[in-house]
Design an enzyme around this catalytic site. Structure first.
Site, PDB file in Angstrom:
ATOM      1  N   ILE A  90      20.282  13.596  -5.056  1.00 46.86           N
ATOM      2  CA  ILE A  90      21.472  13.169  -5.638  1.00 46.86           C
ATOM      3  C   ILE A  90      21.587  13.582  -7.127  1.00 46.86           C
ATOM      4  CG2 ILE A  90      21.845  11.079  -4.148  1.00 46.86           C
ATOM      5  CD1 ILE A  90      21.200   9.496  -6.837  1.00 46.86           C
ATOM      6  N   ASP A  91      20.007  14.121  -7.632  1.00 49.36           N
ATOM      7  CA  ASP A  91      20.090  14.400  -9.151  1.00 49.36           C
ATOM      8  C   ASP A  91      20.633  15.972  -9.128  1.00 49.36           C
ATOM      9  OD1 ASP A  91      19.306  12.067  -9.682  1.00 49.36           O
ATOM     10  OD2 ASP A  91      17.209  12.653  -9.899  1.00 49.36           O
TER      11      ASP A  91
END
Length: 604
Positions: free
Chosen positions: A140-141
């Site tokens: 998700i980064d």
């Protein structure tokens, strides 16, 4: 005929879209006639004990919109490895040997490993040991350098943006300072995108050093404008001004981050004596349904991972490079973390909106924000072309370096040159003006000045050369000077030589700009200007009445004028074997040459 069998596992932290990857891979396998098995709990399911399930389109029905992963996942245990900011942790050779044994016993032709930088570092080690693996990026980064996007990122932004929308109303109602802590260990992509989309006022990310003085100054600056609330977005990996991350250290593993938001909220409240509240999204960003973008991206990743196995491209990771879907070696994908550029377009846009990154006072946020924009493009031939760099060759040759296209038979070569830094539109207009001036000069030199002939030489009947006596030497006339220009040069070619060898030409003119779109307009302007000049002059025997209404092409095709008595007299001198003065020969030659060159230009 044996059927191929593909394995798939999900490792590391969960995120929306993992099930979409599994479903895409299973359906692609089914279309190709392959078997598909899923290993449970990430890499842990590969060895002691081996845990797997058979996957079919029926068993994966309805999971497209579900969050999490039906295979389970873990970011701890025997296969934990780190990469990026920290060094890679080597796996126990006994584990690697056990995984190879499992792959051999189950006849796995290819193993799809879905994970982030740490999980893909494990996949790289397995590949180096001979295990046929391919990678699918999951984080998700959004911090993997080889792919433009990773699935889960868009869903995390959606969650953080929704939180900011909700905090905005309560902050405005109570005139509070709200601090929102979001995920982002090494990169601040979530904080940056959510801060812009959710109307944040201060964004603190790992890539930009900040201090409390500038954060507090931004808050006070807003209050001076009548805005009594402030939204602060901080990434969990943002270091404090004194240095260091906030979190819990774990022996032999990465630090468990969390708590920087609390430190920021406490310090702001201590300094400004304003009511400050903290919200930590945490794992809310990892849960829930994937967004439409993540569903599409994850499904494509799963299907194309099967393609890599089919093509035998092991040790590679599928990646999104819009509009295509490509692959790169896993070692390149995990070698470098993709971080936010402090001078990139996202940060520039945020500063242009007045968002503070805590690195400068509030009244200096908008200064020099677009210093690193790409060079402006300029228009060439109706198309946008990038401005050439200083060390690159100019698009057009310099004034001293002319490029000469090979002319056709009887046509003089027109040499065009221009400075690369001059706009083409200015060159065209200057070229037109100079050619018009050249037409006027040549027309006056060849036909004579009609007004001067009326005033100084009244009309006389034409006299045959045989009847007239010894002609008087004509008065010396100063030669006509052709206008000098760096952009237009007229050169003469031997018409007879060109006619004898019409095919003796090359493609040296390929580097010149195509001015065909301007030639028609230039020819019309030249013809109109010449006709207007003749029409405005009084009638004179020195002018040929039959040439007044000719257009540009007819004028160029008509033989040289014979209306002027002075050129005829010169011709008679030559016929009689009497050579006029050298300067007159030079003048006549130059005028004839200019006339021929202008006719060739009009024909072009």
């Amino acid at each position: 005929m044996s059927t191929k069998r593909i394995g798939i596992l999900t490792s590391g932290g969960d995120c929306p879209g993992l099930n979409a990857v599994i479903r895409g891979a299973v359906k692609a396998c089914h279309q190709l006639g392959y078997d598909c098995v899923g290993f449970l709990k990430g890499y842990e399911g590969l060895y002691d004990p081996v845990q797997y399930v058979h996957l079919t389109p029926q068993s994966t029905r309805g999971i497209l919109s579900q969050g999490g992963t039906i295979l389970g996942s873990t970011n701890k245990g025997r296969f934990a490895a780190t990469v990026g900011i920290q060094d890679r942790k080597e796996l126990d050779p006994a584990l690697v040997a056990g995984v190879k044994q499992t792959i051999s016993q189950l006849a796995i032709d290819g193993l799809i490993c879905v994970g982030g930088d740490g999980s893909l570092a494990v996949a790289q080690q397995l590949h180096e040991s001979g295990v046929p693996v391919v990678g699918v990026p999951k984080t998700i980064d959004n911090d993997l350098s080889a792919t433009a996007f990773t699935f889960g990122f868009d869903s995390a932004i959606e969650c953080a943006t929704d939180a900011l929308d909700r905090l905005h109303t309560t902050a405005a109602s109570h005139e509070r300072i709200m601090v929102l802590e979001v995920m982002g260990r090494h990169a601040g992509w979530i904080a940056l995108h959510a801060g812009i989309a959710g109307g944040g006022d201060v964004i603190l990310i790992p890539e930009i050093e900040w201090n409390y003085e500038h954060v507090c100054h931004k808050i006070l600056h807003r209050e001076s404008q009548g805005k009594k609330f402030t939204l602060v977005v901080v990434a969990e990996g943002a270091e404090l001004p004194g240095g260091g991350l906030v979190g819990e250290a774990n022996d032999g593993a990465q630090m468990k981050l969390g708590g920087v938001g609390r430190a920021v909220a406490a310090e702001i409240e201590r300094r400004l004596h304003r009511e400050t509240r903290l919200s930590v999204l945490g794992h809310l960003q990892r849960g829930g349904q994937p967004t439409t973008f993540d569903r599409v991206l994850a499904t494509q990743f799963g299907a194309h991972a099967v393609r890599l196995v089919k093509e035998g491209r092991f040790g590679e990771m599928i990646c999104s490079q819009p509009p295509g879907m490509t692959s790169v070696p896993i070692i390149e994908a995990v070698h470098e973390i993709r971080r936010v550029d402090p001078h990139g377009p996202g940060v520039q846009a945020a500063r242009a909106l007045g968002i503070s990154f805590g690195d400068r006072p509030a009244d200096e946020i908008g200064q020099d924000i677009f210093d690193r924009l790409e060079p402006a493009a300029h228009l060439v031939h109706g198309h946008l072309q990038p401005t050439p760099a200083a060390d690159e060759a100019p698009l057009l040759p310099a004034a001293s370096e002319s490029s000469q296209p090979t002319p056709g038979p009887g046509v003089a070569a027109t040499v065009l040159s221009a400075q690369a830094d001059e706009p083409l539109e200015e060159d065209e207009e200057r070229l037109a003006d100079e050619v018009l001036d050249l037409v006027a000069e040549a027309d006056e030199a060849i036909h004579g000045d009609p007004l001067a002939d009326l005033d100084d030489n009244p009309p006389q009947p034409a006299v045959d050369a045989d009847q007239q006596g010894e002609p008087e030497a004509p008065a010396a006339r100063s030669p006509v000077e052709l206008p000098e220009t760096p952009t237009v040069a007229l050169e003469l070619d031997n018409a007879e030589e060109e006619a004898a060898d019409p095919d003796d030409s090359d493609d040296d003119d390929c580097g010149l700009p195509d001015l065909s779109f301007a030639q028609a307009e230039l020819a019309e302007r030249i013809a109109a200007a010449a006709k207007a000049s003749r029409d405005s002059a009084p009638n004179s025997p020195a002018l040929d009445e039959s040439m007044k209404d000719l257009d540009a092409e007819e004028l160029a095709a008509k033989p040289g004028p014979k209306a002027s008595a002075k050129p005829a007299a010169r011709g008679a001198d030559k016929a009689a074997g009497k050579e006029p003065a050298d300067d007159l020969d030079t003048e006549v030659d130059r005028l004839d040459d200019a006339r021929s060159a202008l006719e060739a230009a009009l024909l072009d």
